[in-house]
Design a protein around this motif. Structure first.
Motif, short mmCIF file in Angstrom:
data_model
loop_
_atom_site.label_atom_id
_atom_site.label_comp_id
_atom_site.label_asym_id
_atom_site.label_seq_id
_atom_site.Cartn_x
_atom_site.Cartn_y
_atom_site.Cartn_z
N GLN A 16 0.95 -1.22 0.00
CA GLN A 16 -0.07 -0.03 -0.11
C GLN A 16 0.76 1.20 0.04
OE1 GLN A 16 -3.41 0.51 -0.35
NE2 GLN A 16 -2.94 -1.53 -0.90
N THR A 17 2.21 1.08 0.24
CA THR A 17 3.02 2.45 0.45
C THR A 17 3.09 3.18 -0.66
OG1 THR A 17 4.39 1.14 1.99
CG2 THR A 17 5.20 3.25 1.03
N LYS A 18 3.36 2.53 -2.00
CA LYS A 18 3.21 3.19 -3.26
C LYS A 18 1.78 3.96 -3.60
CE LYS A 18 4.51 3.34 -8.08
NZ LYS A 18 3.18 3.66 -8.63
N VAL A 19 0.84 3.08 -3.20
CA VAL A 19 -0.61 3.69 -3.51
C VAL A 19 -0.81 4.92 -2.55
CG1 VAL A 19 -3.09 3.13 -3.35
CG2 VAL A 19 -1.24 1.15 -3.88
N ILE A 20 -0.46 4.65 -1.44
CA ILE A 20 -0.61 5.99 -0.58
C ILE A 20 0.19 7.17 -1.15
CG2 ILE A 20 -0.23 7.10 1.66
CD1 ILE A 20 -0.48 4.62 2.84
N LEU A 21 1.26 7.11 -1.73
CA LEU A 21 2.12 7.96 -2.30
C LEU A 21 1.65 8.50 -3.71
CD1 LEU A 21 5.63 6.84 -1.45
CD2 LEU A 21 4.63 8.93 -0.46
N ASP A 22 0.89 7.53 -4.30
CA ASP A 22 0.15 7.90 -5.64
C ASP A 22 -0.79 8.85 -5.33
OD1 ASP A 22 2.02 6.42 -7.27
OD2 ASP A 22 0.68 4.80 -7.36
N GLY A 23 -1.48 8.69 -4.19
CA GLY A 23 -2.70 9.42 -3.90
C GLY A 23 -2.21 10.82 -3.67
N ALA A 24 -1.18 11.05 -2.93
CA ALA A 24 -0.57 12.35 -2.71
C ALA A 24 0.10 13.04 -3.83
CB ALA A 24 0.26 12.04 -1.15
N GLY A 25 0.05 12.39 -4.74
CA GLY A 25 0.82 12.89 -6.06
C GLY A 25 2.27 12.85 -5.98
N ILE A 26 2.84 11.94 -5.33
CA ILE A 26 4.34 11.85 -4.91
C ILE A 26 4.97 10.51 -5.77
CG2 ILE A 26 6.20 11.37 -3.45
CD1 ILE A 26 4.52 12.57 -1.26
N ALA A 27 5.99 10.59 -6.73
CA ALA A 27 6.17 9.79 -7.53
C ALA A 27 7.34 9.34 -6.92
CB ALA A 27 6.66 10.20 -8.89
N ILE A 28 7.72 7.98 -6.80
CA ILE A 28 8.99 7.27 -6.03
C ILE A 28 10.09 7.78 -7.02
CG2 ILE A 28 9.86 5.23 -5.13
CD1 ILE A 28 7.31 4.38 -4.23
N ASP A 29 10.09 7.60 -8.07
CA ASP A 29 11.31 7.73 -8.85
C ASP A 29 11.94 9.26 -8.81
OD1 ASP A 29 11.25 5.23 -10.14
OD2 ASP A 29 10.70 5.76 -11.96
N ASP A 30 10.93 10.24 -8.76
CA ASP A 30 11.31 11.34 -8.50
C ASP A 30 12.08 11.68 -6.93
OD1 ASP A 30 10.30 12.08 -10.86
OD2 ASP A 30 8.38 13.17 -10.25
#
Ligand SMILES: Nc1ncnc2c1ncn2[C@@H]1O[C@H](COP(=O)(O)OP(=O)(O)OP(=O)(O)O)[C@@H](O)[C@H]1O
Ligand SMILES: O=C(O)[C@H](O)CO
Length: 415
Positions: free
Chosen positions: A365-379
């Protein structure tokens, strides 16, 4: 999902508790007799715990004791000891002042006297006196460059040893003619003694030639005085010194495996030598999780894959983070959407990079939460800003200073 995360937290807590240096230091000192004066010097992130255990065994036998540790790592007074703190990972004035006090304490001893040197990781930054005409400013510049360039710790310490008046066996020479008995907690993969805190009491295996090669490899900036000091060879023999290594990342991995087993996960220790880029290690660990869940090997769930090591990060961005947080965040990208899997990465010392966190614990769920906050892990990874992203995803592991320092633990739990 909640249970598997709780189990991961228990594994982190329990494995770190089991590698506190206290009982190992006591075992190393129990029954030993010393003829003359006994001076106890403890440096590094685990210095307070190690000194406290030495005091419990040696008590009044200690003529003088000094602890030099990182800010906020001392846990109170210890009878007979001066407790000093300084900055880490970059040194400051207190590093040099503390080191000078230690040099004073071991000066003018006789050959009957003993310096008990309790050393742990972090010691390179905390115990320092620049060689020749170098000063703190020079050290801040070269240490900063070394920490950001992606060099591993053996390379970093090869350069530091040649620029220092106390590293690479030079502290043992300052203690002479007294005997030096070193008890070391290793945060060096493979436990190379002269690399632990840059081996202040060890015959140095590194050479000037190697130090210059590292400078060239990473394009480091050297002043004229640094070039001069880098050309001075370190001691290759230290006849007044003996050393015992009492703990390392191997014990941390065994402890994690034992706790995982107790919680019902079949453990497999895969490596105690992980030293690649943090984000690559994260992806690799995630790929093993996928293999377990999709193919059923090398283990069937519930299982725990456990690794130890020290990854490297090449800092290219202005963000805030650490090796373990970067590893965990990178793993989070690869396990996005998966169920019944968590991946943890923590520094056993409780601090990961210049942050308050020990590492990260991520799930599908970690990436799902970050996607929801508009945060891209690669960036985030490109900015080396893992701390902020994991905080938003509620995926930071915060332990505070632990009192030990035996590298980092990486693991995945799978059902
Ligand atoms: N923004 C960042 N993102 C990722 N890593 C970082 C960042 N800033 C610093 N680091 C890394 O943090 C490391 C230093 O912090 P840390 O205290 O965790 O190291 P350490 O290996 O535990 O230190 P020691 O070996 O001296 O005990 C450096 O290797 C550096 O590359
Ligand atoms: O202090 C250091 O040099 C590192 O922690 C390795 O021991």
């Amino acid at each position: 999902m909640r249970q598997i995360k709780e189990d991961a937290k228990k594994i982190i807590h329990s494995s770190i508790q089991r590698v506190l240096p206290d009982s190992a230091v006591k075992r190393a000192l129990e029954g030993k007799t010393f003829l003359g004066k006994v001076i106890v010097i403890a440096i590094g992130k685990a210095a307070w715990n190690m000194a406290n255990s030495a005091e419990e065994i040696l008590g009044n036998r200690i003529e003088k004791g000094i602890v030099l540790t990182k800010y906020h790592h001392a846990q109170g007074d210890i009878k007979g000891f001066s407790i000093l703190e300084a900055s880490h990972p970059l040194p400051d004035e207190n590093t040099i002042l503390g080191t000078e006090k230690i040099i004073d304490a071991v000066s003018n001893l006789s050959s009957e006297d003993t310096v008990i040197f309790l050393v742990s990781g972090g010691g390179s930054a905390l115990f320092e006196k620049p060689a020749g005409n170098l000063d703190l400013k020079d050290f801040l510049q070269i240490t900063d460059e070394l920490l950001k360039c992606g060099a591993d710790i053996v390379e970093i310490n090869t350069v530091r040893k040649h620029l220092s008046a106390v590293k690479g066996g030079k502290f043992a020479a300052l203690c002479a003619p007294a005997q030096v008995y070193t008890i070391a907690l290793s945060d060096i993969l493979g436990d190379r003694p002269d690399s632990i805190a840059s081996g202040p009491t060890c015959a140095d295996r590194s050479t000037c030639e190697e130090a210059f090669a590292i400078v060239e490899k990473y394009g480091l900036t050297l002043s004229g005085e640094m070039k001069k000091q880098l050309s001075v060879e370190t001691p290759k023999e230290v006849p007044n010194s003996t050393m015992l290594i009492t703990g390392s990342v191997k014990e941390l991995c065994f402890a994690a495996a034992a706790e995982a087993k107790a919680l019902g996960y079949a453990p497999l220790i895969l490596s105690t030598f992980v030293d690649c880029e943090a984000k690559e290690a994260g992806r690799f660990l995630a790929s093993i999780g996928k293999t377990i869940q999709q193919e059923g090997f090398p283990l069937k769930g519930p299982c725990a894959i456990i690794c130890g090591g020290e990854t490297v990060v090449k800092i290219t961005g202005p963000g805030k983070g650490g090796r373990n947080q970067e590893l965990a965040l990178s793993a989070a990208a690869s396990i996005a959407g998966m169920e019944d899997i968590v991946i943890g990465a923590v520094g056993s010392d409780g601090t990961d990079g210049p942050t308050d966190a020990a590492g990260g614990l991520v799930d599908g769920q970690t990436k799902v939460i970050l996607d929801g906050a508009g945060i891209a892990i690669d960036d985030v990874l490109a900015q080396n800003d893992s701390n902020r992203a994991l905080a938003i995803a509620n995926a930071l592991v915060v332990t505070g200073p632990t009192g030990t320092n035996v590298n980092d633990l990486y693991f995945l739990l799978c059902k």
